[in-house]
Enzyme design. Structure first.
Site, PDB file in Angstrom:
ATOM      1  N   HIS A  11      44.702   6.204  -0.236  1.00  0.00           N
ATOM      2  CA  HIS A  11      43.285   6.564  -0.334  1.00  0.00           C
ATOM      3  C   HIS A  11      43.032   7.468  -1.540  1.00  0.00           C
ATOM      4  O   HIS A  11      42.142   7.204  -2.353  1.00  0.00           O
ATOM      5  CB  HIS A  11      42.792   7.273   0.931  1.00  0.00           C
ATOM      6  CG  HIS A  11      41.460   7.939   0.717  1.00  0.00           C
ATOM      7  ND1 HIS A  11      40.268   7.268   0.791  1.00  0.00           N
ATOM      8  CD2 HIS A  11      41.148   9.211   0.335  1.00  0.00           C
ATOM      9  CE1 HIS A  11      39.274   8.086   0.480  1.00  0.00           C
ATOM     10  NE2 HIS A  11      39.781   9.281   0.199  1.00  0.00           N
ATOM     11  N   HIS A  54      40.307   7.446  -5.549  1.00  0.00           N
ATOM     12  CA  HIS A  54      39.687   8.506  -6.357  1.00  0.00           C
ATOM     13  C   HIS A  54      40.097   8.534  -7.821  1.00  0.00           C
ATOM     14  O   HIS A  54      39.310   8.959  -8.673  1.00  0.00           O
ATOM     15  CB  HIS A  54      40.018   9.876  -5.757  1.00  0.00           C
ATOM     16  CG  HIS A  54      39.290  10.175  -4.476  1.00  0.00           C
ATOM     17  ND1 HIS A  54      37.965  10.523  -4.437  1.00  0.00           N
ATOM     18  CD2 HIS A  54      39.711  10.173  -3.180  1.00  0.00           C
ATOM     19  CE1 HIS A  54      37.591  10.739  -3.188  1.00  0.00           C
ATOM     20  NE2 HIS A  54      38.630  10.514  -2.388  1.00  0.00           N
ATOM     21  N   GLU A 103      32.752   9.508  -1.905  1.00  0.00           N
ATOM     22  CA  GLU A 103      33.452   8.665  -0.927  1.00  0.00           C
ATOM     23  C   GLU A 103      32.756   7.326  -0.661  1.00  0.00           C
ATOM     24  O   GLU A 103      33.417   6.306  -0.502  1.00  0.00           O
ATOM     25  CB  GLU A 103      33.617   9.411   0.410  1.00  0.00           C
ATOM     26  CG  GLU A 103      34.476  10.673   0.344  1.00  0.00           C
ATOM     27  CD  GLU A 103      35.966  10.403   0.098  1.00  0.00           C
ATOM     28  OE1 GLU A 103      36.382   9.237   0.082  1.00  0.00           O
ATOM     29  OE2 GLU A 103      36.694  11.390  -0.107  1.00  0.00           O
ATOM     30  N   SER A 160      38.995   2.083  -0.918  1.00  0.00           N
ATOM     31  CA  SER A 160      40.341   2.114  -0.357  1.00  0.00           C
ATOM     32  C   SER A 160      40.374   1.466   1.030  1.00  0.00           C
ATOM     33  O   SER A 160      41.403   1.459   1.685  1.00  0.00           O
ATOM     34  CB  SER A 160      40.854   3.561  -0.277  1.00  0.00           C
ATOM     35  OG  SER A 160      40.019   4.349   0.560  1.00  0.00           O
TER      36      SER A 160
HETATM   37  N1  HBI Z   1      41.370  18.455   0.673  1.00  0.00           N
HETATM   38  N2  HBI Z   1      43.159  17.226  -0.088  1.00  0.00           N
HETATM   39  C1  HBI Z   1      41.835  17.330   0.169  1.00  0.00           C
HETATM   40  N3  HBI Z   1      41.034  16.264  -0.091  1.00  0.00           N
HETATM   41  C2  HBI Z   1      39.701  16.321   0.158  1.00  0.00           C
HETATM   42  O1  HBI Z   1      38.974  15.353  -0.112  1.00  0.00           O
HETATM   43  C3  HBI Z   1      39.163  17.498   0.700  1.00  0.00           C
HETATM   44  C4  HBI Z   1      40.039  18.568   0.943  1.00  0.00           C
HETATM   45  N4  HBI Z   1      39.553  19.711   1.454  1.00  0.00           N
HETATM   46  C5  HBI Z   1      38.132  19.883   1.718  1.00  0.00           C
HETATM   47  C6  HBI Z   1      37.320  18.677   1.457  1.00  0.00           C
HETATM   48  N5  HBI Z   1      37.829  17.609   0.974  1.00  0.00           N
HETATM   49  C7  HBI Z   1      35.854  18.606   1.768  1.00  0.00           C
HETATM   50  O2  HBI Z   1      35.613  19.233   2.990  1.00  0.00           O
HETATM   51  C8  HBI Z   1      34.962  19.168   0.667  1.00  0.00           C
HETATM   52  O3  HBI Z   1      34.529  18.149  -0.207  1.00  0.00           O
HETATM   53  C9  HBI Z   1      33.721  19.802   1.201  1.00  0.00           C
HETATM   54 FE    FE Z   2      38.618  10.892  -0.325  1.00  0.00          FE
END
Ligand code: HBI
Ligand code: FE
Length: 287
Positions: free
Chosen positions: A140, A145, A186, A205
């Site tokens: 994913h 991304h 997303e 994904s």
């Molecule tokens: N951590 N590894 C990872 N990937 C994410 O997409 C991610 C995260 N921590 C917080 C988060 N996304 C979301 O809650 C924020 O975009 C608000």
């Molecule tokens: Fe993501």
């Protein structure tokens, strides 16, 4: 709080099970070394299977900018070595990837984005989770991304999002801002001369959601509007009921780059919008 509890609380995850990654070896910024020797031949085979299935769909359902990035990354053959991908990304946009054990707390996540570092889970899902997984894995995070991080305007947008995230944390507005990440990064759609295509990582994904988001008559598809998105609740347990559609990445960047505090204040008096709801002012986008 334990570290997994802190991550779960700050990322808004609703489940109370422990995160599956091993956070004990992580640095203060939650990065870990990507140990290429930890991947078995089966892990790489699973990547190739996921990649082959998804790239076929992407050719007809993903925007051209995503496909160009994916091509340049050249990662069909197995779980990518992030160091190698970083040479490509740094030259294109100055972004780099960082291996992490899984979800990380919002403050660390926003700080990485604000400095053009994208956290990527290093581990891959189990065979039994081919079509659905609870936490983001390397397929994913990377397939979804990383390709667009090679596009200059999208790359700038992601950095701005990180900066907005730090300000939102201070202002208690992360819940609202997260909706922008959800519905664009997303689950975003784009409609241009090539037609309606997906650019969101959660869509691209996912084998099932790629077709659903782009082709199904079922979901709402609404012209992107920042305030509308910041007001919109989302589902984490099913395909989205509503997708927002941009014309180009400049539109997304321009809408997101300014001071968002007045925007949060303006929508404070307005009710949140349910995932399935339509508002009279929504502009529909046709497939
Ligand atoms: N951590 N590894 C990872 N990937 C994410 O997409 C991610 C995260 N921590 C917080 C988060 N996304 C979301 O809650 C924020 O975009 C608000
Ligand atoms: Fe993501």
């Amino acid at each position: 709080m334990t570290i997994t509890a802190k991550v779960l609380a700050s990322s808004g995850a609703m489940s109370d099970h422990a995160l599956r990654g091993d956070y004990s070896a992580a640095a203060a910024d939650f990065s870990v070394a990507q140990d290429m020797n930890a991947y078995t031949p089966e892990h790489h085979a699973l990547w190739r299977r996921l990649f082959a299935r998804q790239v076929t769909l992407a050719k007809t359902h993903a925007c051209q900018e995503f496909l160009d990035g994916l091509n340049g990354l050249d990662v069909a053959d197995g779980i990518p070595d992030f160091e190698r991908s970083n040479r490509f990304l740094r030259a294109r946009t100055g972004w780099e990837l960082l291996a992490v054990p899984g979800l990380i707390p919002n403050d660390a996540f926003f700080d990485h984005l604000a400095h053009r570092r994208f956290p990527v889970s290093w581990w891959i899902r189990d065979e039994s989770e081919i079509d659905y997984l609870v936490e983001p894995d390397v397929f994913h995070d990377f397939f979804g991304h990383v390709p667009l991080l090679s596009h200059p305007v999208f790359a700038d947008y992601m950095q701005i999002y990180g900066q907005q995230g730090m300000k939102a944390l201070a202002a208690g507005q992360v819940k609202r801002l997260s909706r922008l990440y959800w519905y664009m990064v997303e689950f975003g759609l784009i409609k241009n001369a090539r037609g309606l295509r997906a650019f969101g990582a959660g869509i691209l994904s996912s084998f099932g959601e790629t077709r659903f988001a782009v082709e199904s008559p079922e979901p709402n598809r609404i012209r992107f509007d920042l305030k509308r998105v910041l007001r919109s609740e989302y589902r984490i347990d099913n395909f989205q009921a509503t997708y927002f559609v941009i014309e180009d990445f400049e539109e997304l960047f321009e809408a997101s780059k300014g001071d968002l505090l007045p925007v949060y204040a303006e929508i404070d008096d307005l009710p949140d919008v349910a995932p399935t709801a339509r508002l009279p002012e929504d502009v529909s986008v046709t497939v």
